[in-house]
Design a protein around this motif. Structure first.
Motif, mmCIF file in Angstrom:
data_model
loop_
_atom_site.group_PDB
_atom_site.id
_atom_site.type_symbol
_atom_site.label_atom_id
_atom_site.label_comp_id
_atom_site.label_asym_id
_atom_site.label_seq_id
_atom_site.Cartn_x
_atom_site.Cartn_y
_atom_site.Cartn_z
ATOM 1 N N MET A 39 0.365 -0.871 0.025
ATOM 2 C CA MET A 39 0.183 -0.172 0.378
ATOM 3 C C MET A 39 0.798 1.308 0.130
ATOM 4 S SD MET A 39 -3.277 -0.665 2.031
ATOM 5 C CE MET A 39 -3.723 -1.976 2.480
ATOM 6 N N PHE A 40 2.024 1.529 0.835
ATOM 7 C CA PHE A 40 2.539 3.084 0.872
ATOM 8 C C PHE A 40 3.823 2.494 -0.708
ATOM 9 C CE2 PHE A 40 2.042 2.396 5.300
ATOM 10 C CZ PHE A 40 2.301 3.610 5.604
ATOM 11 N N LEU A 41 3.699 1.202 -1.584
ATOM 12 C CA LEU A 41 5.247 1.484 -2.396
ATOM 13 C C LEU A 41 3.749 2.009 -4.182
ATOM 14 C CD1 LEU A 41 7.082 -1.941 -2.204
ATOM 15 C CD2 LEU A 41 7.971 0.655 -2.091
ATOM 16 N N ILE A 42 2.710 1.547 -3.418
ATOM 17 C CA ILE A 42 1.479 1.638 -4.057
ATOM 18 C C ILE A 42 1.126 3.560 -4.481
ATOM 19 C CG2 ILE A 42 -0.943 2.473 -5.536
ATOM 20 C CD1 ILE A 42 0.476 -0.335 -6.558
ATOM 21 N N ALA A 43 1.738 4.674 -3.871
ATOM 22 C CA ALA A 43 1.274 5.810 -3.322
ATOM 23 C C ALA A 43 2.954 6.032 -3.518
ATOM 24 C CB ALA A 43 0.664 5.965 -1.627
ATOM 25 N N GLU A 44 3.862 5.486 -3.864
ATOM 26 C CA GLU A 44 5.018 6.260 -4.592
ATOM 27 C C GLU A 44 5.147 6.163 -5.915
ATOM 28 O OE1 GLU A 44 7.498 7.782 -2.665
ATOM 29 O OE2 GLU A 44 5.784 7.629 -0.875
ATOM 30 N N CYS A 45 3.842 5.581 -6.691
ATOM 31 C CA CYS A 45 4.899 4.994 -7.981
ATOM 32 C C CYS A 45 3.933 6.049 -8.741
ATOM 33 C CB CYS A 45 3.604 3.746 -8.494
ATOM 34 S SG CYS A 45 4.012 2.394 -7.568
ATOM 35 N N THR A 46 5.181 6.440 -10.005
ATOM 36 C CA THR A 46 5.135 7.738 -10.672
ATOM 37 C C THR A 46 5.140 7.028 -11.998
ATOM 38 O OG1 THR A 46 8.054 7.818 -11.143
ATOM 39 C CG2 THR A 46 5.802 8.798 -8.851
ATOM 40 N N GLN A 47 4.797 6.148 -12.610
ATOM 41 C CA GLN A 47 5.071 5.067 -13.931
ATOM 42 C C GLN A 47 4.378 4.138 -13.874
ATOM 43 O OE1 GLN A 47 9.584 4.520 -15.498
ATOM 44 N NE2 GLN A 47 9.968 7.203 -15.371
ATOM 45 N N TYR A 48 3.647 4.149 -14.816
ATOM 46 C CA TYR A 48 3.122 2.720 -15.447
ATOM 47 C C TYR A 48 3.450 1.590 -14.936
ATOM 48 C CZ TYR A 48 -0.901 0.684 -17.240
ATOM 49 O OH TYR A 48 -2.386 0.162 -17.525
ATOM 50 N N TRP A 49 4.762 0.905 -15.116
ATOM 51 C CA TRP A 49 5.415 -0.255 -15.007
ATOM 52 C C TRP A 49 5.833 -0.022 -13.730
ATOM 53 C CZ3 TRP A 49 10.427 0.068 -12.508
ATOM 54 C CH2 TRP A 49 10.587 0.514 -12.350
ATOM 55 N N GLN A 50 5.679 0.906 -13.236
ATOM 56 C CA GLN A 50 6.123 0.502 -11.189
ATOM 57 C C GLN A 50 4.691 0.433 -10.656
ATOM 58 O OE1 GLN A 50 6.929 4.381 -10.187
ATOM 59 N NE2 GLN A 50 8.786 4.259 -10.922
ATOM 60 N N PHE A 51 3.774 0.234 -11.178
ATOM 61 C CA PHE A 51 1.900 -0.248 -10.639
ATOM 62 C C PHE A 51 1.926 -1.794 -11.259
ATOM 63 C CE2 PHE A 51 0.802 4.155 -10.664
ATOM 64 C CZ PHE A 51 0.412 4.301 -10.039
ATOM 65 N N PHE A 52 2.793 -1.845 -12.176
ATOM 66 C CA PHE A 52 2.062 -3.360 -12.538
ATOM 67 C C PHE A 52 3.698 -4.079 -12.016
ATOM 68 C CE2 PHE A 52 0.708 -1.899 -17.139
ATOM 69 C CZ PHE A 52 -0.001 -3.044 -17.048
ATOM 70 N N LEU A 53 4.868 -3.857 -11.457
ATOM 71 C CA LEU A 53 5.721 -4.245 -10.505
ATOM 72 C C LEU A 53 5.070 -4.862 -9.460
ATOM 73 C CD1 LEU A 53 8.503 -5.332 -11.268
ATOM 74 C CD2 LEU A 53 8.936 -3.616 -9.453
ATOM 75 N N VAL A 54 4.307 -3.883 -8.845
ATOM 76 C CA VAL A 54 4.334 -3.790 -7.076
ATOM 77 C C VAL A 54 3.037 -4.758 -6.846
ATOM 78 C CG1 VAL A 54 3.380 -2.272 -5.390
ATOM 79 C CG2 VAL A 54 4.814 -0.864 -6.519
ATOM 80 N N GLN A 55 2.013 -4.193 -7.866
ATOM 81 C CA GLN A 55 0.735 -5.191 -7.993
ATOM 82 C C GLN A 55 0.686 -6.460 -8.837
ATOM 83 O OE1 GLN A 55 -2.597 -4.541 -6.652
ATOM 84 N NE2 GLN A 55 -1.606 -2.882 -5.838
#
Length: 68
Positions: A39-55
């Motif tokens: 949940m904390f990492l999702i708040a720090e995502c700035t690019q689309y690939w980061q959302f894929f990585l975290v989720q």
């Protein structure tokens, strides 16, 4: 079709009893910590690939052991 459900839920008889006896406290605690970190990492995502990585990876790690 009913054999699919039997194979999915049959281990719940043994695992449920072990869970009640407290054998899964550490994995549940670890999965909860990873969920909060996700949940904390999702708040720090700035690019689309980061959302894929975290989720995809991080949420998959804590969701796998807790799946029914």
């Amino acid at each position: 079709m009913s054999s699919d459900y039997a194979l999915i839920y049959l281990p719940a008889l043994a695992v449920g009893r072990l869970f009640d006896l407290g054998y899964f406290k550490i994995p549940c605690f670890a999965a909860s910590c990873v969920a909060v970190a996700c949940m904390f990492l999702i708040a720090e995502c700035t690019q689309y690939w980061q959302f894929f990585l975290v989720q995809g990876l991080v949420a998959g790690m804590y969701g796998g052991p807790n799946a029914p």
